[in-house]
Write a protein that holds these residues in place. Structure first.
Motif, PDB file in Angstrom:
ATOM      1  N   THR A 131       5.771   6.191  -9.450  1.00  0.00           N
ATOM      2  CA  THR A 131       6.562   6.124  -8.218  1.00  0.00           C
ATOM      3  C   THR A 131       5.617   6.333  -7.052  1.00  0.00           C
ATOM      4  O   THR A 131       4.757   7.227  -7.105  1.00  0.00           O
ATOM      5  CB  THR A 131       7.661   7.198  -8.190  1.00  0.00           C
ATOM      6  N   TYR A 132       5.751   5.517  -6.009  1.00  0.00           N
ATOM      7  CA  TYR A 132       4.871   5.697  -4.851  1.00  0.00           C
ATOM      8  C   TYR A 132       5.617   5.447  -3.547  1.00  0.00           C
ATOM      9  O   TYR A 132       6.617   4.729  -3.510  1.00  0.00           O
ATOM     10  CB  TYR A 132       3.636   4.792  -4.953  1.00  0.00           C
ATOM     11  N   ARG A 133       5.112   6.105  -2.496  1.00  0.00           N
ATOM     12  CA  ARG A 133       5.710   5.982  -1.167  1.00  0.00           C
ATOM     13  C   ARG A 133       4.910   4.974  -0.353  1.00  0.00           C
ATOM     14  O   ARG A 133       3.675   5.054  -0.280  1.00  0.00           O
ATOM     15  CB  ARG A 133       5.723   7.340  -0.454  1.00  0.00           C
ATOM     16  N   VAL A 134       5.588   4.035   0.280  1.00  0.00           N
ATOM     17  CA  VAL A 134       4.932   2.960   1.036  1.00  0.00           C
ATOM     18  C   VAL A 134       4.308   3.511   2.319  1.00  0.00           C
ATOM     19  O   VAL A 134       4.960   4.246   3.072  1.00  0.00           O
ATOM     20  CB  VAL A 134       5.949   1.853   1.389  1.00  0.00           C
ATOM     21  N   THR A 135       3.054   3.166   2.546  1.00  0.00           N
ATOM     22  CA  THR A 135       2.352   3.612   3.766  1.00  0.00           C
ATOM     23  C   THR A 135       1.998   2.462   4.702  1.00  0.00           C
ATOM     24  O   THR A 135       1.633   2.693   5.848  1.00  0.00           O
ATOM     25  CB  THR A 135       1.059   4.367   3.393  1.00  0.00           C
ATOM     26  N   ALA A 136       2.069   1.228   4.221  1.00  0.00           N
ATOM     27  CA  ALA A 136       1.738   0.086   5.081  1.00  0.00           C
ATOM     28  C   ALA A 136       2.469  -1.153   4.588  1.00  0.00           C
ATOM     29  O   ALA A 136       2.633  -1.359   3.385  1.00  0.00           O
ATOM     30  CB  ALA A 136       0.228  -0.169   5.090  1.00  0.00           C
ATOM     31  N   THR A 137       2.901  -1.982   5.543  1.00  0.00           N
ATOM     32  CA  THR A 137       3.595  -3.225   5.204  1.00  0.00           C
ATOM     33  C   THR A 137       3.033  -4.369   6.050  1.00  0.00           C
ATOM     34  O   THR A 137       2.311  -4.152   7.024  1.00  0.00           O
ATOM     35  CB  THR A 137       5.107  -3.105   5.480  1.00  0.00           C
ATOM     36  N   GLY A 138       3.378  -5.608   5.663  1.00  0.00           N
ATOM     37  CA  GLY A 138       3.022  -6.776   6.470  1.00  0.00           C
ATOM     38  C   GLY A 138       1.529  -6.911   6.702  1.00  0.00           C
ATOM     39  O   GLY A 138       0.714  -6.791   5.786  1.00  0.00           O
ATOM     40  N   ALA A 139       1.189  -7.132   7.979  1.00  0.00           N
ATOM     41  CA  ALA A 139      -0.210  -7.367   8.341  1.00  0.00           C
ATOM     42  C   ALA A 139      -1.058  -6.115   8.246  1.00  0.00           C
ATOM     43  O   ALA A 139      -2.291  -6.196   8.349  1.00  0.00           O
ATOM     44  CB  ALA A 139      -0.276  -7.933   9.764  1.00  0.00           C
TER      45      ALA A 139
ATOM     46  N   ASP B 190       0.848  -1.200   0.000  1.00  0.00           N
ATOM     47  CA  ASP B 190       0.000   0.000   0.000  1.00  0.00           C
ATOM     48  C   ASP B 190       0.884   1.252   0.000  1.00  0.00           C
ATOM     49  O   ASP B 190       1.936   1.287   0.657  1.00  0.00           O
ATOM     50  CB  ASP B 190      -0.895   0.020   1.241  1.00  0.00           C
ATOM     51  N   GLY B 191       0.421   2.283  -0.695  1.00  0.00           N
ATOM     52  CA  GLY B 191       1.204   3.516  -0.724  1.00  0.00           C
ATOM     53  C   GLY B 191       0.445   4.670  -1.345  1.00  0.00           C
ATOM     54  O   GLY B 191      -0.755   4.562  -1.647  1.00  0.00           O
ATOM     55  N   VAL B 192       1.162   5.780  -1.539  1.00  0.00           N
ATOM     56  CA  VAL B 192       0.604   6.991  -2.155  1.00  0.00           C
ATOM     57  C   VAL B 192       1.509   7.391  -3.306  1.00  0.00           C
ATOM     58  O   VAL B 192       2.741   7.453  -3.151  1.00  0.00           O
ATOM     59  CB  VAL B 192       0.511   8.138  -1.127  1.00  0.00           C
ATOM     60  N   ILE B 193       0.892   7.645  -4.461  1.00  0.00           N
ATOM     61  CA  ILE B 193       1.671   8.004  -5.645  1.00  0.00           C
ATOM     62  C   ILE B 193       2.351   9.357  -5.437  1.00  0.00           C
ATOM     63  O   ILE B 193       1.724  10.331  -5.004  1.00  0.00           O
ATOM     64  CB  ILE B 193       0.769   8.047  -6.885  1.00  0.00           C
ATOM     65  N   THR B 194       3.647   9.399  -5.750  1.00  0.00           N
ATOM     66  CA  THR B 194       4.398  10.657  -5.646  1.00  0.00           C
ATOM     67  C   THR B 194       4.779  11.217  -7.015  1.00  0.00           C
ATOM     68  O   THR B 194       5.098  12.393  -7.143  1.00  0.00           O
ATOM     69  CB  THR B 194       5.688  10.447  -4.827  1.00  0.00           C
ATOM     70  N   GLU B 195       4.750  10.365  -8.030  1.00  0.00           N
ATOM     71  CA  GLU B 195       5.145  10.816  -9.359  1.00  0.00           C
ATOM     72  C   GLU B 195       4.466   9.969 -10.424  1.00  0.00           C
ATOM     73  O   GLU B 195       4.437   8.736 -10.317  1.00  0.00           O
ATOM     74  CB  GLU B 195       6.666  10.729  -9.517  1.00  0.00           C
ATOM     75  N   GLY B 196       3.898  10.638 -11.442  1.00  0.00           N
ATOM     76  CA  GLY B 196       3.275   9.929 -12.549  1.00  0.00           C
ATOM     77  C   GLY B 196       1.773   9.803 -12.386  1.00  0.00           C
ATOM     78  O   GLY B 196       1.203  10.110 -11.337  1.00  0.00           O
ATOM     79  N   SER B 197       1.127   9.361 -13.452  1.00  0.00           N
ATOM     80  CA  SER B 197      -0.313   9.102 -13.420  1.00  0.00           C
ATOM     81  C   SER B 197      -0.631   8.016 -14.430  1.00  0.00           C
ATOM     82  O   SER B 197       0.099   7.833 -15.413  1.00  0.00           O
ATOM     83  CB  SER B 197      -1.112  10.369 -13.750  1.00  0.00           C
ATOM     84  N   GLY B 198      -1.692   7.280 -14.162  1.00  0.00           N
ATOM     85  CA  GLY B 198      -2.065   6.198 -15.059  1.00  0.00           C
ATOM     86  C   GLY B 198      -3.238   5.410 -14.494  1.00  0.00           C
ATOM     87  O   GLY B 198      -3.834   5.784 -13.479  1.00  0.00           O
ATOM     88  N   HIS B 199      -3.562   4.337 -15.166  1.00  0.00           N
ATOM     89  CA  HIS B 199      -4.698   3.511 -14.774  1.00  0.00           C
ATOM     90  C   HIS B 199      -4.222   2.336 -13.917  1.00  0.00           C
ATOM     91  O   HIS B 199      -3.208   1.710 -14.219  1.00  0.00           O
ATOM     92  CB  HIS B 199      -5.423   2.978 -16.010  1.00  0.00           C
ATOM     93  N   ILE B 200      -4.990   2.064 -12.855  1.00  0.00           N
ATOM     94  CA  ILE B 200      -4.717   0.924 -11.972  1.00  0.00           C
ATOM     95  C   ILE B 200      -5.939   0.004 -11.989  1.00  0.00           C
ATOM     96  O   ILE B 200      -7.071   0.440 -11.762  1.00  0.00           O
ATOM     97  CB  ILE B 200      -4.444   1.377 -10.523  1.00  0.00           C
ATOM     98  N   ASP B 201      -5.708  -1.268 -12.270  1.00  0.00           N
ATOM     99  CA  ASP B 201      -6.781  -2.275 -12.254  1.00  0.00           C
ATOM    100  C   ASP B 201      -6.977  -2.745 -10.809  1.00  0.00           C
ATOM    101  O   ASP B 201      -6.115  -3.418 -10.245  1.00  0.00           O
ATOM    102  CB  ASP B 201      -6.390  -3.445 -13.159  1.00  0.00           C
ATOM    103  N   GLU B 202      -8.113  -2.374 -10.211  1.00  0.00           N
ATOM    104  CA  GLU B 202      -8.392  -2.730  -8.817  1.00  0.00           C
ATOM    105  C   GLU B 202      -9.454  -3.825  -8.707  1.00  0.00           C
ATOM    106  O   GLU B 202     -10.107  -3.961  -7.680  1.00  0.00           O
ATOM    107  CB  GLU B 202      -8.849  -1.487  -8.041  1.00  0.00           C
ATOM    108  N   SER B 203      -9.619  -4.608  -9.771  1.00  0.00           N
ATOM    109  CA  SER B 203     -10.676  -5.618  -9.773  1.00  0.00           C
ATOM    110  C   SER B 203     -10.476  -6.655  -8.676  1.00  0.00           C
ATOM    111  O   SER B 203     -11.445  -7.233  -8.180  1.00  0.00           O
ATOM    112  CB  SER B 203     -10.753  -6.303 -11.138  1.00  0.00           C
TER     113      SER B 203
END
Length: 802
Positions: free
Chosen positions: A376-384, A334-347
């Motif tokens: 490019t994205y910054r990580v906001t959550a890891t593991g559990a 999980d993270g937040v985009i810091t650079e770029g834009s585009g489509h993400i398939d969240e199905s």
């Protein structure tokens, strides 16, 4: 035997002596409570409980309004094969006075225990281990792991038994297939030698691949707690021992009973191993949804370290790291985009096939699939802590749930094995009294032991839940509470919140009518005041006035359910509905009221502006219906369900929207308390669907609460099920799936019970007096193995449900 426990419980809601007195009075009313002390300073309760279960203590404290803080432990358990095993473990756990509840799931091979914090997880694991089922603690903060699948080990045991059993079976039963085989065999090798070879082969089968039946089953029998393995061990062991006596000491038996059944003993073990292998394979497929979810998250990712791109394992990545996401690559964490834009398939999250546009500042979820752009994205959550891990945990918790329908199974299986053993003894006695001889009596008694199958009964409910909740996750429907599956299936009416559930939740200002001022003046003053507001309608004014230079507002005060007051550029403003004007003694402008009424009749929400005591403007704000809302209502009607809308919006607005969507019952102007009252009047078989903080009480009070996943955390936490997308058609999928799961469960239960009710008497020989056959233990073993495989196979059909 008296069970006494000293309990020390944390009760966070105790804040004063009055709270402590309430708790003390509630607990003192329970029998067996002594040495009771309630300390409001430490927020702790100490007591001695004698023959008073922690469950009762916890219930009393919760009803008093001061719930105790209990711990939850999950265990991984080895060696469970039937409902008797499951029931025995549950009774061992709940027999501890510091355990409030224990749910053991045969399909997932796990247990979830709620208990006093003083009781350690390791002590609970030891309780289960001492019962005869090795248990290990599942660490609470560990990321979910794929369920164990013992199919490979069972396959090896089955094939080994098969190789040893085939020659044994052919030497004994081959004469029925190849005429004259026995005569030619015994002409070459004396029958006594053939029997000794059969005995050695059978001994290897029982002591090798079948050893676990005896080590587990006989151990349980000696503890006075027989289970499925005990039946197999007694049945195959009795056949082997009788045959060994006939081979080595035939003089101990009457001449007419000198027969051997080595092939029966070996075939019983081989067939049951085959059944367990097929069952394990099927259960592995039943847990495939969990495997697929976990496989979505990549094992490695590209991280920026000191300006360089490095490929490292995801478990080495920490919060705050910058990750590079290539085109077509899956998001690792999980993270937040810091650079770029585009489509993400969240199905994989929502079940919706349409990709979502993401740009800088937007969140991305581990396991989703990137499109053609590099990000490019910054990580906001890891593991559990990742969304994917939490989804897997929710699915696992739902799979471990106990449905109300399970109660009947528990009552039967608690006495099932002892009753079967008693019937086997009765069969032996009856055949000895009325049958042709000892050999036939032992064959009948063994057949009764072997054909009985608590496995199918134990698997009937949990394996359907396992497949159903996994399928739900694939469809974007998460069942936070397992019993929601059963409650949803019996739903009669589905009630919806309006804003954000059936509508987009993003109202816009569609029309402005003024008296004595211009539209821009009215919008500028109103938007200036709304800057300080958290009301959902405020965003609509700010969006409409985004190009205006807004002055600062002072003395902003919100009036719940009516509007707000503020001071802007020296003017006293009142912004709200007609009730707010009436309460302030303002005389409404007839033209503006007419405009507002017309807008409300079309489904818009009217908002009035009063400047220095004069009604100066009326705004119309509309919240468009979701494109799927009308289809959702129509589909629910096709399923025979009634629909309702419970909205806090104006009655005229709610009625206009509800009428367009075809909803049966429409009520507007409801406070959260009003919604609770209406839900209470709907009966127990109701469903409420909502997304906001104000929906949380209704979601909790409804027969089944379904939260829209795009809503607030508090709404999601109080719901029984969650739709990962904002598409209300997920409600239809959830109800369709729950009906399919319950139908599947009832099919499984019918098969499991009917199988035993029909075939146990046949094994006892009830057909023999009427010229019918005596059932062979080998046929019984095959039928028993098939029954479990049938139940699991039937549950697997749910993988295409919804």
């Amino acid at each position: 035997m008296t069970k006494t426990a000293d309990l020390d419980l944390s009760v966070p809601d105790i804040n004063c002596a009055a709270c402590a007195g309430t708790v003390e009075r509630a607990l003192s009313a329970l029998p067996g409570i002594s040495k009771l002390s309630v300390n409001p300073a430490t927020k702790r309760v100490h007591m001695r409980a004698e023959d008073t279960p922690l469950r009762d203590i916890s219930d009393v404290m919760e009803k008093a309004g001061y719930p105790a803080q209990l711990a939850t432990t999950r265990l991984e358990i080895d060696g469970m094969h039937c409902a008797s095993c499951q029931g025995r473990i549950e009774r061992a756990l709940t027999g501890n006075p510091q355990v409030a509840s224990a749910q053991v799931n045969l399909a997932t091979q796990q247990a979830q225990i709620t208990h006093a914090p003083a009781l350690s997880a390791q002590a609970l694991a030891q309780v289960v281990t001492d019962t005869g089922y090795p248990a290990t603690v599942i660490e609470p903060n560990a990321a979910p792991t794929a369920p164990k699948n013992e199919a490979s080990a069972l396959r090896r045991r089955f094939l080994t038994a098969l190789v040893l059993t085939v020659p044994l079976f052919l030497t004994e039963m081959g004469g029925h297939i190849i005429p004259g085989l026995h005569d030619r065999l015994y002409a070459l090798v004396p029958m006594q030698v053939v029997w000794i070879v059969q005995m050695l082969l059978a001994l290897v089968v029982l002591a090798g691949p079948g050893r676990k039946f005896f080590t587990t089953g006989l151990s349980a029998l000696m503890r006075g707690a027989p289970e499925m393995n005990s039946l197999v061990a007694l049945g195959s062991g009795a056949a082997f021992l009788f045959s060994a006596v006939a081979t080595l000491a035939p003089s101990l038996l009457p001449p007419e009973s000198r027969h051997v059944y080595f092939e029966a003993a070996a075939v019983i073990v081989t067939l049951i191993l085959m059944g367990r292998w097929l069952e394990a394979r099927a259960k592995g497929q039943a847990g495939a949804a969990i495997h697929k979810l976990m496989d979505l998250a990549p094992d490695t990712a590209t991280v920026l370290r000191n300006g360089k791109a490095v490929r490292i394992p995801t478990d080495k990545i920490v919060t705050g790291d910058l990750l590079l996401l290539a085109a077509g690559e899956r998001v690792a964490l999980d993270g937040v985009i810091t650079e770029g834009s585009g489509h993400i398939d969240e199905s994989m999250l929502t079940g919706e096939p349409v990709a979502v546009v993401k740009s800088s500042g937007d969140s991305v979820t581990g396991g989703t699939l990137n499109g053609a752009s590099a990000l490019t994205y910054r990580v906001t959550a890891t593991g559990a802590d990742t969304v994917l891990s939490r989804i897997v945990t929710l699915v696992e918790q739902a799979q471990a749930a106990r449905l109300p329908v399970q109660a009947l199974v528990d009552k039967v299986t608690r006495v099932f094995v002892p009753v079967i053993m008693a019937l086997s003894v009765l069969t032996l006695m009856l055949w000895l009294a009325f049958g042709p001889g000892l050999a036939q009596a032992i064959v009948a008694a063994v057949a009764v032991l072997i054909i009985a199958c608590p496995c199918a009964m134990g698997l009937a409910v949990p394996v359907s839940i396992m497949v159903g909740t996994g399928r739900g996750a694939q469809l974007g429907v998460l069942f936070r509470q397992g019993d929601a599956l059963q409650k949803l299936a019996s739903a009669r009416i589905v009630a919806f919140d309006k804003t954000g559930t059936l509508t987009e939740g993003r109202p816009t200002v569609t029309d402005i009518r003024t008296a004595g001022i211009t539209e821009d003046q009215a919008l500028r003053l109103t938007a200036a005041a709304e800057v300080r507001s958290e009301h959902p309608l405020a965003a609509a004014f700010l969006a409409r006035a985004q190009n205006m230079d807004l002055p600062a507002a002072q003395d902003v005060t919100a009036q719940a359910g009516r509007g707000m007051t503020a001071r802007v550029e020296g003017h006293n403003l009142l912004i709200g509905n007609l009730k707010a004007l009436e309460a302030a003694g303002i005389t409404p402008d007839a033209g503006l009221v007419a405009h507002a009424t017309a807008a409300a009749n079309q489904g818009a929400t009217p908002v009035h502006l009063v400047i220095d005591g004069r009604h100066s403007a009326s705004f119309a704000l509309a919240d468009a219906e979701r494109p799927e809302a009308a289809d959702t209502i129509a589909a629910l009607h096709d399923m025979g369900l009634k629909t309702a809308m419970l909205s806090g919006d104006m009655p005229a607005t709610a009625k206009a929207v509800g009428t367009r969507l075809g909803i049966d019952q429409i009520q507007g102007g409801l406070t959260p308390e009003d919604k609770l009252t209406v839900i209470g009047q709907m009966g127990a078989d109701n469903v409420f669907v909502g997304d906001g903080i104000n929906d949380a009480p209704a979601l909790a009070a409804a027969g089944t609460g379904i939260a829209i996943g795009t809503g607030t955390d508090i709404a999601i936490q109080t719901a029984d099920a969650v739709l990962m997308s904002g598409d209300p058609r997920g409600v239809v999928r959830a109800i369709t799936l729950s009906r399919a799961v319950m139908r599947n469960i009832y099919q499984n239960l019918f098969w499991a019970f009917a199988y035993n009710v029909a075939l146990v008497p046949v094994a006892m020989g009830v057909l023999v007096p009427f010229g019918g056959p005596q059932m062979s233990p080998m046929l019984g073993a095959g039928a028993m193995a098939f029954s479990s495989v049938f139940v699991v196979g039937n549950a697997l059909r749910l993988r295409k449900a919804g």
